[in-house]
Design an enzyme around this catalytic site. Structure first.
Site, mmCIF file in Angstrom:
data_model
loop_
_atom_site.group_PDB
_atom_site.id
_atom_site.type_symbol
_atom_site.label_atom_id
_atom_site.label_comp_id
_atom_site.label_asym_id
_atom_site.label_seq_id
_atom_site.Cartn_x
_atom_site.Cartn_y
_atom_site.Cartn_z
ATOM 1 C CD GLU A 121 -3.062 -0.852 2.240
ATOM 2 O OE1 GLU A 121 -3.421 0.289 2.586
ATOM 3 O OE2 GLU A 121 -3.484 -1.887 2.798
ATOM 4 C CE1 TYR A 157 -1.783 -2.886 9.266
ATOM 5 C CE2 TYR A 157 -3.510 -4.081 10.416
ATOM 6 C CZ TYR A 157 -3.116 -3.173 9.445
ATOM 7 O OH TYR A 157 -4.063 -2.566 8.672
ATOM 8 N NE ARG A 189 -5.149 1.620 10.493
ATOM 9 C CZ ARG A 189 -4.193 1.909 9.627
ATOM 10 N NH1 ARG A 189 -3.530 0.926 9.042
ATOM 11 N NH2 ARG A 189 -3.877 3.154 9.335
ATOM 12 C CD GLU A 228 -11.525 -0.039 4.107
ATOM 13 O OE1 GLU A 228 -11.311 0.423 2.973
ATOM 14 O OE2 GLU A 228 -12.672 -0.227 4.549
ATOM 15 C CG ASP A 238 -2.141 -2.465 5.688
ATOM 16 O OD1 ASP A 238 -0.970 -2.778 5.413
ATOM 17 O OD2 ASP A 238 -2.480 -1.308 6.006
ATOM 18 C CG ASP A 291 -7.020 -3.776 7.290
ATOM 19 O OD1 ASP A 291 -7.035 -3.805 6.036
ATOM 20 O OD2 ASP A 291 -6.545 -2.820 7.925
ATOM 21 C CG HIS A 322 -3.802 -8.044 12.560
ATOM 22 N ND1 HIS A 322 -3.049 -8.392 11.459
ATOM 23 C CD2 HIS A 322 -4.898 -7.417 12.091
ATOM 24 C CE1 HIS A 322 -3.666 -7.987 10.369
ATOM 25 N NE2 HIS A 322 -4.798 -7.405 10.716
#
Length: 723
Positions: A18, A308, A310, A95, A91, A93, A353
């Site tokens: 990203e 990570y 989040r 998104e 990532d 997740d 995570h």
């Protein structure tokens, strides 16, 4: 028919991440045979100019290439065609999965024969990246559908509520599924703060003499009950009765307590601790954490320093547990527990995570300090300390409590000391303030001499306004939003001028209150906390493959659209009511100036808009500088809109500035304006005259005159800079 390309002649594997910073770090690890490119976030998304959701049919979104991202997508397609294989490493997740899904589809449209895999990793280290590259998987379609449902849901709410606010309140406003609920929490707390009436109460303390030492005691029981002392007169009567009796030591008790370390950080906990300890906003915390995760150059070695950022999990990988236990064994062997410490999964945690932790424990804060900015170092320090401490033995404390009998009263004092530091030995930035103390030698039955009785006045304190830390905690506990949404949700409220910060407290503006009142009264179900939490739970169920996303959206949208249409037709418009006449005249066209509410608050604007676009800051007071006829206005420094100060309109001729707004009253000693500084304890009014030492504490208290040198610590200045 198109001939299948011979991939054996292709020279490299294309890996797509990203962010450019992440790409730079990973490319160093993989070396020859790999090219690492960055998508810079979403390449495919909903357009901003229209709803772009099929509300008459299947609710499918009409995605387009994000404006300005077409060159990036084209470059990825060209490099993918020249590669032997493509690995999508966005990532791990919702998104990130959606980003990978859209890039995969865009690449396959240009070249259906491409071999495309999906890889994920929790940390950016050589070992983690190589392991991920060796184990690609397919796209998780359930996670993609959960992101699609969330995106469509937010688009439907935002694109129906926002036009309602434009028509009924003011152009340029916005509403959202999660942001409006967060605003509701803040506004409801503000009402509680404003309606709270403090009540007076008194406490009684005593200072006893024990040899050459003194002992401070507090009255904890009177006539067998906890003292409920309402007035100074009541306190005086009780003290008079107690004076008539001797003070004897009734009991001495010693208790030990184990204080266990806290688990490693989740996203919300990191934001809360960074706000309380470091004064960081949620957005700032996540921006710094992103840099630490993506990679930092440590003198020739580039590595992601943390995992990570989040996550809602406190889970730690077995390899990381082994790593940290080896560190503790080497540096703090006395604090190493017999087995790794494991923490229970939080309620509602997705556990996708690991917890936020350092990737290499040997990279201590001192080791990396020279390579980090001050804020990066401070945030890394609390992450490192919290993780290492979480795998150490508890701290053991000893508390000695003495109770003394005086007539019908019981006086108590206690002192706590650390017996075994345990995890405390690794803390520095997170180390609690040292409050340990000792009691003088005492024996049961010993008579003490009371040197002084001390009555103290207090007032009950009401609810506190939300801060970055407490609003994140509230959102998490109520199940509103997810780790990736806390910071952007809060930031959008500031961007829309629905809330402002005052001494780290989040305070709703008049605009925020108006918007909240309309939305809550018109859409009580949509802005209901429990309803929003249920929607989040349904998104989680879509990700788990338990719920079909279209049925979830259809069930929501029908009743919602009917309510929007009804409110649009029947709600009375208040447009223009937020504007006020000022009696001032526009110096450009001669028409009246009006007070308007804009993106950053109130300002003066010509009533002849749009023919005349004259506007200026709202004057708050006359400039106090001798011989100056300017006005004090709110200004924003060059470093960004969050930096607010107050200065003269005649700058640079007049150099007056202050970090605090005018209070609307004048100094009784010199006549200059008083500026008002607010804090958790209340407001303080202080004179802006550098030669005047007037300081007025909270309303109703006695003015205090302080030494002029102390006023510098209150940041009053006359510097002619807008920084």
């Amino acid at each position: 028919m198109k001939k299948k390309r011979d991939t054996n002649t292709s020279p490299y594997t294309l890996l797509v991440v990203e962010s450019p910073a992440k790409a730079k770090t990973i490319e160093k690890y993989l070396g020859k045979g790999y090219k690492v490119e960055a998508s810079k976030g979403h390449l495919i998304d909903l357009p901003k100019s229209r709803l772009a959701v099929d509300i008459e049919g299947s609710f499918e979104p009409d995605y387009i290439v994000v404006r300005g991202k077409a060159p990036i997508l084209k470059a990825l397609q060209e490099k993918a065609n020249a590669s032997s294989k493509v690995l999508l490493a966005s990532d791990n997740d919702r998104e990130g999965e959606a980003i990978a899904y859209h890039i995969r589809d865009a690449l396959l449209k240009k070249n259906p024969d491409l071999e495309i895999g999906r890889i994920v990793f929790n940390e950016i280290t050589p070992q983690a990246i190589r392991e991920a590259v060796e184990h690609p998987r397919s796209i998780d379609i359930h996670k993609v559908e959960a992101q699609k449902a969330r995106r469509v849901l937010d688009r439907l709410v935002g694109y129906h509520l926002s036009p309602l606010l434009w028509k009924k309140v003011k152009n340029g406003l916005s509403a959202g599924r999660v942001q409006s609920v967060a605003l509701r929490l803040i506004c409801e707390r503000e009402r509680e703060v404003e309606s709270f009436v403090p009540e007076e109460y008194w406490t009684i303390a005593a200072r006893a003499v024990v040899g050459r030492s003194s002992l401070d005691l507090e009255l904890v029981s009177y006539k067998g009950e906890k003292p409920q002392i309402k007035t100074e007169e009541e306190a005086g009567k009780i003290i008079a009765l107690l004076r008539e009796h001797p003070c004897r030591v009734k009991s001495l008790k010693e208790t030990s307590r184990q204080v266990r370390p806290k688990p490693p950080f989740t996203t919300s906990q990191l934001q809360q601790v960074a706000a309380n300890r470091l004064g960081f906003s949620s957005q700032k915390t996540m921006q710094i954490a992103q840099r630490l995760y993506e990679g930092v150059d440590l003198g020739g070695t580039r590595i992601g320093l943390i995992t990570y950022m989040r996550t809602d999990s406190t889970r730690v990988a077995e390899s990381a547990l082994s790593m940290v236990r080896n560190y503790i064994q080497t540096h703090h062997p006395e604090a190493l527990p017999d087995a790794p410490v494991r923490y229970a999964r939080g309620k509602g945690a997705q556990d996708a995570h690991e917890a936020i932790r350092p990737t290499v424990v040997d990279y201590t804060p001192d080791h990396v300090k020279q390579h980090l900015s001050r804020d990066e170092w401070r945030l890394y320090s609390i992450i490192w300390e919290r993780f290492v401490a979480s795998q150490m033995k508890p701290m053991v404390t000893k508390t000695v409590t003495v109770e003394c009998e005086v007539g019908e009263g019981i006086l108590r004092a206690s002192a706590t000391q650390v017996v075994e530091p345990g995890f405390l030995s690794v803390l520095s930035v997170l180390k609690p303030k040292d409050t340990s103390k000792k009691l003088p030698p005492l024996e049961e039955g010993q008579e003490l001499t009371i040197e002084e009785w001390i009555p103290s006045q207090h007032f009950t304190t009401g609810p506190s306004r939300y801060t970055d830390a407490t609003i994140v905690k509230a959102l998490e506990e109520l199940g509103i939003g997810r780790p990736s949404t806390y910071a952007p949700t809060i930031q959008v409220l500031f961007n829309r001028y629905y809330v402002v910060r005052k001494e780290r407290q989040i305070v709703p503006t008049e605009l925020g209150k108006v918007v909240n009142d309309i939305l809550v009264q018109s859409f009580p179900d949509i802005l209901d906390v429990d309803f929003t939490a249920r929607m989040e739970a349904q998104l989680d169920e879509i990700e788990e493959g338990k719920v079909e996303w279209v049925s979830m959206i259809r069930e929501f949208f029908g009743p919602f659209k009917e309510k929007v249409d009804h409110v649009m037709e029947h709600l009375e418009s208040i447009k223009g009511t937020l504007e006020e006449e000022t009696g001032e005249t526009c110096e450009k066209c001669g028409r009246p100036m009006v007070k308007k509410l804009g993106r950053f608050g109130y300002f003066l604007a010509c009533s002849g808009f749009p023919e005349c676009r004259n506007a200026r800051p709202l004057p708050l007071a006359d400039c106090p500088m001798p011989g100056c006829d300017g006005k004090i206005v709110e200004r924003r420094g060059r470093r960004g809109r969050r930096r607010v100060f107050y200065g003269c309109t005649r700058y640079p001729e007049c150099s007056f500035t202050s970090p605090y707004p005018p209070s609307g009253t004048s100094c009784p000693m010199c006549g200059w304006p008083l500026m008002e500084k607010t804090s958790k304890e209340g407001s303080v009014k202080l004179c802006v005259n550098p030669s005047c030492s007037y300081l007025h504490e909270r309303e109703g208290e006695v003015p205090v005159v302080i030494d002029g040198s102390d006023t510098s610590e209150l940041e009053i200045s006359t510097v002619g800079s807008e920084e």
